[in-house]
Write an enzyme that holds these catalytic residues in place. Sequence first.
Site, PDB file in Angstrom:
ATOM      1  N   ASP A 254       0.818  -1.210   0.000  1.00 10.90           N
ATOM      2  CA  ASP A 254       0.000   0.000   0.000  1.00 10.90           C
ATOM      3  C   ASP A 254       0.855   1.264   0.000  1.00 10.90           C
ATOM      4  O   ASP A 254       0.357   2.342   0.331  1.00 10.90           O
ATOM      5  CB  ASP A 254      -0.918   0.016   1.236  1.00 10.90           C
ATOM      6  CG  ASP A 254      -2.328  -0.453   0.901  1.00 10.90           C
ATOM      7  OD1 ASP A 254      -2.549  -0.882  -0.245  1.00 10.90           O
ATOM      8  OD2 ASP A 254      -3.204  -0.396   1.778  1.00 10.90           O
TER       9      ASP A 254
ATOM     10  N   ASP B  62      -7.930  -6.895  13.393  1.00 12.33           N
ATOM     11  CA  ASP B  62      -7.583  -8.229  13.872  1.00 12.33           C
ATOM     12  C   ASP B  62      -8.482  -8.654  15.028  1.00 12.33           C
ATOM     13  O   ASP B  62      -8.991  -9.776  15.071  1.00 12.33           O
ATOM     14  CB  ASP B  62      -6.109  -8.272  14.283  1.00 12.33           C
ATOM     15  CG  ASP B  62      -5.703  -7.066  15.121  1.00 12.33           C
ATOM     16  OD1 ASP B  62      -6.589  -6.262  15.492  1.00 12.33           O
ATOM     17  OD2 ASP B  62      -4.506  -6.928  15.411  1.00 12.33           O
TER      18      ASP B  62
END
Length: 690
Positions: free
Chosen positions: A273, A426
Site C-alpha cells: 500500500d 484483527d
Amino acid sequence: MAPWNNLWAGRAAIAGSNAYRDMPVIVKMENPNWSISEINGGSDNGEDFLARVGGQRRRVKNTKQITWVFRLKAHRAAGCLAWLTSAVVALGDAARRRVVAGRTDSDATDGECEDVAERAPTSRRSRFYTLIKACLMMSIFLLVVELAAYSNGKGNLVVFINSFNASWIRFRAAYVAPPLQLLADACVVLFLVQSVDRLFQSLGCFYILIKRIKPKPLSPALSDAEDPNVGYYPMVLVQIPMCNEKEVYQQSIAAVCNLDWPRSNFLVQVLDDSDDVATQALIKDEVEKWRHSGAHIVYRHRVLREGYKAGNLKSAMSCSYVKDYEYVAIFDADFQPYPDFLKRTVPHFKDNEDLGLVQARWSFVNKDENLLTRLQNINLCFHFEVEQQVNGVFINFFGFNGTAGVWRIKAVEDSGGWMERTTVEDMDIAVRAHLKGWKFVFLNDVECQCELPESYEAYRKQQHRWHSGPMQLFRLCLPDIIRCKIVFWKKANLIFLFFLLRKLILPFYSFTLFCIILPMTMFVPEAELPNWVVCYIPVLMSFLNIVPTPKSFPFIIPYLLFENTMSVTKFNAMISGLFQLGSTYEWVVTKKSGRSLEGDLISLAPKGLEQLKYRSVPAINLAIKEQSKAKKESKKYNRIYKKELAMSLLLLSAAARSLLSKQGIHFYFLLFQGISFLLVGLDLIGQDIK
C-alpha cells in the site's frame, strides 16, 4: 632482584628468605581509568605478609595493606561517581536541547507529525490537556497558600491568607473530601477487581506450566516436504501487508519465501500500500528477484488506500485464485517467521473442523536496544505467556494479534471477512469468528521474530491505536454479542472481562487513581488512600508481570513507573475511541528501523544490482534519487510532550505537599512518579533522534 634459582625453591625457602621482602606487588584495578603502578610488599616494622607458625600459614595484620584496600574501594567509588556525573551531564544536555528546540507534540511542521490525536481539531485535542493544566494550577495555588499559612508571618496579607486557608479547610472537609473519597473508593474497588483477574491469570499460567499443558495436533507429525504427495500439505496463502516499509521489506519477503513447505502448495502475496514511488519500485524488484528464483510470489498494489490494513487484506482475498487455497497465513512487514512455521501450525487444523485460528507468539530482535524496548518486552511477554495462553487453554478464545497467525479461509468468510470499521481489524474478526462458534489455538512455543518501536513517539502512536480501537469495536459489536446464540458465560467473558475490565477499566483507574486522585488527596487530606493501594498491591502486580521475563527483574520499579506514565496516553485513547473524539479512525503505521540500525537503502541497492540480474536499473536509480531527496528534506526530532510535563509538575507539587505532612510512602511514590513523567515528557526515554 632475587636470583632465578630461588623461583624454584620450596615453601621453606620462600619463608626463610628475605629476597622477596621488597618484591613489587602489582595491583590490578577494575576501572582502567585509574591505575596504581606498584606498591612495596614489605612492612615498616619488618613483619612479613605470610608467616609460618606451627607449620601453617597465617595472614599478619598490616596497616599498609589495609590502607591500600580502602584506597582500592575509594578508587572504585570514584569511578562510579564519575560515571554517574557523566550520565547526569549527558541527561541535562539532552534536556536542554529539547527545551531549546521547542518542538512539542502539538507541532505538525515538516510533515513529521502523524499521530491521530495530533491531527484532531485543536479544540478537541486540548480538552484533556486543559483538565491536567487545571489540576496543576489548583495544586500549585493550594501549595503556595499552605506554605504561606505555615510561615507564621505578620501583615494584612498573611492574615488574609490564614483566613482563606481556614475557610478552605472547612469547605474541603464538607464538600470536596466526600466526593473525592467516593471516587477514590470506587477506583480502589476497580483496582482490586483487575488485580484479582491478573492474579487468576498468573495462577492459570502456573497451572499450565506445572501440568505441562500444550496444544497438540490431532494428526501425527508431517512427513518430508520434498514429496508433496506424502503427509499433510494443504494449500496455504501467505500474505505480507505493508505500507512504505522500506526498512524491513527485504528480510520479511526473504523469510516468507524460505518457509519449509512444498513450493507448489503455497503462494506469497506481497500487499503493498506504499504511496512512495521509490519504495514501490524497490519492493516490486525484490518480488521479481524471488519469483525468478523459483518462489511462487505475486505483487499487488492498490491505487486507492481505503480501509488501511483491513482494506488491503479484503482486496487481496477477492482475487479469483484464493478459492484454490484452504488456509491463509498473515505476517506484518517486520515479522520474519522461522522456516518451520507452517509445519508447526498448519497440522493443528487437520481433523479439527471447528478450528479457525492458530496464533503464534512474538519474539523481539531488539528487546535490549534501550530502556523503552526492555519495558515493552516485559509487557508483551506477559501478554503472550499469560493472557493469550491462559485464554486459549481455558476459554478457547483470545484476540487475534493481527500477524504471525494462520486462519482457515472458511472461518474468515463465515465471519464476514475483513471489515474496515475500526483500526483493530484483527480483534474485530476474532470477536466475530468467536460469535460464530469457531475455536482458537495459541502456540506459546512457536515464535515469530519482529521489531519493537525504539522511539517514544512511535510507541505512543502504536498504543493510541491499540487502546482506541477496542473501544470503537465494543460500541459496534455489543448488540451482536447480546443477540448471538453462544452460551451465557461466553457472552459475559466478552463483555465484562475482554472489553470492560481489560480494555476500559484498566486505563481508567490507572490514570484516575494514581495520576489524579492520589495527588489531590495530598491537598485534601480528609480523603486518603491507604499504603497498600499506593505501594504494596502495585508492586505485587508488577512482580507478576515480570515473572515471565525473570532477567528483567532489575527493571521492576522502572516498569511500574513507566506503566503509570503511559496511562495518560492510554486513557486519552480509550476516551477518544469510546466517544468517537478526534480522528480515531485514522491509521498510523508504526515506524520501523530494520533488523540492523546501520542498514541503509542507498548502500544496499548497488550491492543488490551487482548480484541480481533481474533488478530494474531505471527503477533502482529512481529509488535512490527519491530516497536521497526524502532524507534531505525530512528530519525527525525528539519532542516535548506537554501533557506528560504538566503531569510531572502536578505530581512533584503533590510530593512537596506530602513532604510537609510527613507521609513517607506517598512522598516517595509521587516523587519518583513525577520524575518518570518528567523524563518521558522531555523524550529522554527510547531512541535519541536529534
